[in-house]
Design a protein around this motif. Structure first.
Motif, PDB file in Angstrom:
ATOM      1  N   ALA A 132     -10.747   0.448   5.282  1.00  0.00           N
ATOM      2  CA  ALA A 132      -9.331   0.797   5.225  1.00  0.00           C
ATOM      3  C   ALA A 132      -9.117   2.128   4.499  1.00  0.00           C
ATOM      4  O   ALA A 132      -8.149   2.306   3.760  1.00  0.00           O
ATOM      5  N   GLU A 133     -10.000   3.082   4.756  1.00  0.00           N
ATOM      6  CA  GLU A 133      -9.928   4.348   4.028  1.00  0.00           C
ATOM      7  C   GLU A 133      -8.681   5.161   4.351  1.00  0.00           C
ATOM      8  O   GLU A 133      -8.143   5.846   3.488  1.00  0.00           O
ATOM      9  N   THR A 134      -8.214   5.101   5.601  1.00  0.00           N
ATOM     10  CA  THR A 134      -7.003   5.851   5.945  1.00  0.00           C
ATOM     11  C   THR A 134      -5.800   5.271   5.220  1.00  0.00           C
ATOM     12  O   THR A 134      -4.975   6.010   4.668  1.00  0.00           O
ATOM     13  N   GLY A 135      -5.704   3.943   5.217  1.00  0.00           N
ATOM     14  CA  GLY A 135      -4.625   3.297   4.476  1.00  0.00           C
ATOM     15  C   GLY A 135      -4.674   3.658   3.005  1.00  0.00           C
ATOM     16  O   GLY A 135      -3.637   3.910   2.368  1.00  0.00           O
ATOM     17  N   TRP A 136      -5.890   3.707   2.441  1.00  0.00           N
ATOM     18  CA  TRP A 136      -6.052   4.073   1.037  1.00  0.00           C
ATOM     19  C   TRP A 136      -5.563   5.494   0.778  1.00  0.00           C
ATOM     20  O   TRP A 136      -4.845   5.749  -0.202  1.00  0.00           O
ATOM     21  N   LEU A 137      -5.927   6.424   1.653  1.00  0.00           N
ATOM     22  CA  LEU A 137      -5.524   7.815   1.444  1.00  0.00           C
ATOM     23  C   LEU A 137      -4.007   7.958   1.521  1.00  0.00           C
ATOM     24  O   LEU A 137      -3.400   8.648   0.691  1.00  0.00           O
ATOM     25  N   VAL A 138      -3.398   7.283   2.475  1.00  0.00           N
ATOM     26  CA  VAL A 138      -1.943   7.364   2.627  1.00  0.00           C
ATOM     27  C   VAL A 138      -1.243   6.737   1.425  1.00  0.00           C
ATOM     28  O   VAL A 138      -0.328   7.340   0.839  1.00  0.00           O
ATOM     29  N   VAL A 193       3.022   1.964   5.631  1.00  0.00           N
ATOM     30  CA  VAL A 193       2.294   2.079   4.366  1.00  0.00           C
ATOM     31  C   VAL A 193       2.945   3.157   3.492  1.00  0.00           C
ATOM     32  O   VAL A 193       3.061   2.993   2.272  1.00  0.00           O
ATOM     33  N   VAL A 194       3.359   4.252   4.104  1.00  0.00           N
ATOM     34  CA  VAL A 194       4.088   5.290   3.362  1.00  0.00           C
ATOM     35  C   VAL A 194       5.303   4.691   2.667  1.00  0.00           C
ATOM     36  O   VAL A 194       5.522   4.872   1.465  1.00  0.00           O
ATOM     37  N   GLY A 195       6.123   3.963   3.430  1.00  0.00           N
ATOM     38  CA  GLY A 195       7.334   3.375   2.869  1.00  0.00           C
ATOM     39  C   GLY A 195       7.040   2.403   1.750  1.00  0.00           C
ATOM     40  O   GLY A 195       7.702   2.420   0.700  1.00  0.00           O
ATOM     41  N   ILE A 196       6.052   1.549   1.937  1.00  0.00           N
ATOM     42  CA  ILE A 196       5.710   0.563   0.918  1.00  0.00           C
ATOM     43  C   ILE A 196       5.228   1.243  -0.358  1.00  0.00           C
ATOM     44  O   ILE A 196       5.638   0.880  -1.471  1.00  0.00           O
ATOM     45  N   ALA A 197       4.363   2.239  -0.222  1.00  0.00           N
ATOM     46  CA  ALA A 197       3.821   2.912  -1.408  1.00  0.00           C
ATOM     47  C   ALA A 197       4.922   3.607  -2.201  1.00  0.00           C
ATOM     48  O   ALA A 197       4.988   3.497  -3.428  1.00  0.00           O
ATOM     49  N   CYS A 198       5.800   4.319  -1.503  1.00  0.00           N
ATOM     50  CA  CYS A 198       6.887   5.014  -2.200  1.00  0.00           C
ATOM     51  C   CYS A 198       7.818   4.025  -2.902  1.00  0.00           C
ATOM     52  O   CYS A 198       8.154   4.200  -4.080  1.00  0.00           O
ATOM     53  N   LEU A 199       8.225   3.002  -2.197  1.00  0.00           N
ATOM     54  CA  LEU A 199       9.218   2.083  -2.735  1.00  0.00           C
ATOM     55  C   LEU A 199       8.634   1.170  -3.811  1.00  0.00           C
ATOM     56  O   LEU A 199       9.324   0.803  -4.763  1.00  0.00           O
ATOM     57  N   ARG A 200       7.364   0.801  -3.679  1.00  0.00           N
ATOM     58  CA  ARG A 200       6.725  -0.010  -4.718  1.00  0.00           C
ATOM     59  C   ARG A 200       6.559   0.803  -6.003  1.00  0.00           C
ATOM     60  O   ARG A 200       6.821   0.310  -7.105  1.00  0.00           O
ATOM     61  N   TRP A 218      -5.879  -4.670  10.768  1.00  0.00           N
ATOM     62  CA  TRP A 218      -6.123  -5.358   9.499  1.00  0.00           C
ATOM     63  C   TRP A 218      -5.008  -5.071   8.498  1.00  0.00           C
ATOM     64  O   TRP A 218      -4.500  -5.987   7.834  1.00  0.00           O
ATOM     65  N   LEU A 219      -4.590  -3.804   8.395  1.00  0.00           N
ATOM     66  CA  LEU A 219      -3.531  -3.442   7.454  1.00  0.00           C
ATOM     67  C   LEU A 219      -2.239  -4.196   7.744  1.00  0.00           C
ATOM     68  O   LEU A 219      -1.507  -4.566   6.819  1.00  0.00           O
ATOM     69  N   SER A 220      -1.938  -4.434   9.009  1.00  0.00           N
ATOM     70  CA  SER A 220      -0.690  -5.099   9.374  1.00  0.00           C
ATOM     71  C   SER A 220      -0.804  -6.621   9.367  1.00  0.00           C
ATOM     72  O   SER A 220       0.172  -7.316   9.636  1.00  0.00           O
ATOM     73  N   GLY A 221      -1.968  -7.138   9.047  1.00  0.00           N
ATOM     74  CA  GLY A 221      -2.134  -8.575   8.865  1.00  0.00           C
ATOM     75  C   GLY A 221      -1.725  -8.982   7.455  1.00  0.00           C
ATOM     76  O   GLY A 221      -1.458  -8.147   6.587  1.00  0.00           O
ATOM     77  N   ASP A 222      -1.694 -10.272   7.211  1.00  0.00           N
ATOM     78  CA  ASP A 222      -1.279 -10.772   5.897  1.00  0.00           C
ATOM     79  C   ASP A 222      -2.196 -10.268   4.789  1.00  0.00           C
ATOM     80  O   ASP A 222      -1.728  -9.809   3.731  1.00  0.00           O
ATOM     81  N   GLU A 242      -1.068  -7.480   1.807  1.00  0.00           N
ATOM     82  CA  GLU A 242      -1.191  -7.829   0.391  1.00  0.00           C
ATOM     83  C   GLU A 242      -2.094  -6.838  -0.327  1.00  0.00           C
ATOM     84  O   GLU A 242      -1.796  -6.418  -1.457  1.00  0.00           O
ATOM     85  N   TRP A 243      -3.174  -6.440   0.330  1.00  0.00           N
ATOM     86  CA  TRP A 243      -4.093  -5.458  -0.266  1.00  0.00           C
ATOM     87  C   TRP A 243      -3.380  -4.136  -0.518  1.00  0.00           C
ATOM     88  O   TRP A 243      -3.580  -3.502  -1.572  1.00  0.00           O
ATOM     89  N   VAL A 244      -2.550  -3.704   0.421  1.00  0.00           N
ATOM     90  CA  VAL A 244      -1.798  -2.458   0.254  1.00  0.00           C
ATOM     91  C   VAL A 244      -0.956  -2.515  -1.014  1.00  0.00           C
ATOM     92  O   VAL A 244      -0.998  -1.606  -1.858  1.00  0.00           O
ATOM     93  N   ILE A 245      -0.204  -3.586  -1.198  1.00  0.00           N
ATOM     94  CA  ILE A 245       0.682  -3.712  -2.361  1.00  0.00           C
ATOM     95  C   ILE A 245      -0.126  -3.758  -3.658  1.00  0.00           C
ATOM     96  O   ILE A 245       0.197  -3.077  -4.638  1.00  0.00           O
TER      97      ILE A 245
END
Length: 291
Positions: free
Chosen positions: A44-50, A220-227, A258-262, A266-269
């Protein structure tokens, strides 16, 4: 020519006018390294970078963008020599720039300017020369309709089954508000037409899709900013749902699925929280040292 009177100059120095201080380079590198290794294990490296980009931007720590670049470019701290290949580095920087641009919708222009300026200041010249310099988002009479259609489609995807109700509610606050949001979603937040890019891709100035992020990564952008911003839980919850709904996108990558799964959501948050805690851990110590 207008000049600032001394009294106004003094006023501008009050009320914490400057961005918050960056933690030490060693601390930032430790946080980036540990979270990156976890992301790599999960592919999930792209998700991590974003999420890293948007979290650091929202925390308003512009110097951390320099640390992020040097981490990705594998820059030797002593010599300043970049270890990563040029086209690999260009691709990652393009993803950072695109994620930062999309952050404008959630945290506004000023923090984006400060963070992109800090990034631009540390880029190696050969990397800078390979980044896109012409805009893909110039509004014309020929493309405005497709931009609005793209924005409305993204709106519906994120907010269904309440999309129409929310659309009318926000329009009731100000008739131009929802129009602005839909246009911004279409021009900035939605993926641009063409191919999508990921962490392990390469890029050059001739790449027509440089930095283009997927539908899932926009959430992921929206979640990271708002969290990282905190105290905006209704909007955060909406974009968490937006990421979960991205699982319905056709032909998405394995990482996006995978990122859009449960588990991925959760990992993103949790990863955003880890970065926030890591970057702000020294704040209390710095405040005490001023007393």
């Amino acid at each position: 020519m207008a000049k600032l009177p001394p009294s106004i100059k003094r006023l501008l120095t009050l009320r914490n006018p400057n961005p918050l201080p960056s933690p030490s380079a060693a601390r930032v590198r430790q946080v980036l390294s540990s979270t990156y290794q976890d992301a790599k294990f999960r592919n999930a490296e792209t998700g991590w970078l974003v999420l890293s980009t948007c979290t650091l931007l929202t925390l308003n720590r512009p110097p951390t963008f320099g640390h992020l670049y040097r981490f990705l470019a594998e820059t030797d701290e002593a010599s300043g020599t970049r270890g990563a290949a040029l086209q690999d580095t260009v691709n990652k920087v393009a993803l950072i720039r695109e994620a930062a641009l999309k952050s404008t919708i959630f945290v506004g222009v000023p923090r984006v300017i400060l963070s992109l300026a800090a990034l631009n200041d540390v880029l190696d010249e050969d990397v800078k020369s390979e980044l896109r310099t012409s805009s893909r988002r110039v509004a014309t009479s020929e493309n405005i309709e497709s931009t609005v259609v793209r924005g409305k489609a993204l709106w519906d995807s994120i907010y269904a089954p309440h999309a129409d109700k929310l659309h009318d509610k926000l329009g009731g606050y100000h008739p131009d508000f929802i129009t602005f949001i839909i246009q911004a979603y279409g021009a900035v937040l939605a993926p641009l037409p063409g191919g999508l890019k990921a962490f392990n891709d390469t890029s050059t100035i001739t790449d027509p899709d440089q930095g283009n992020l997927s539908r899932a990564l926009g959430s992921v952008v929206g979640i990271a900013c708002l969290r990282a911003e905190e105290r905006v839980v209704p909007q955060l919850t909406s974009h968490v749902f937006g990421l979960l709904k991205a699982r319905d996108v056709e032909n998405q990558s394995i990482e996006d699925a995978w990122l859009s799964g449960d588990e991925g959501t959760e990992w993103v948050i949790r990863t955003i929280d880890t970065i926030v805690d890591g970057v702000t851990a020294e704040d209390a110590t710095q405040e005490k040292s001023k007393l």
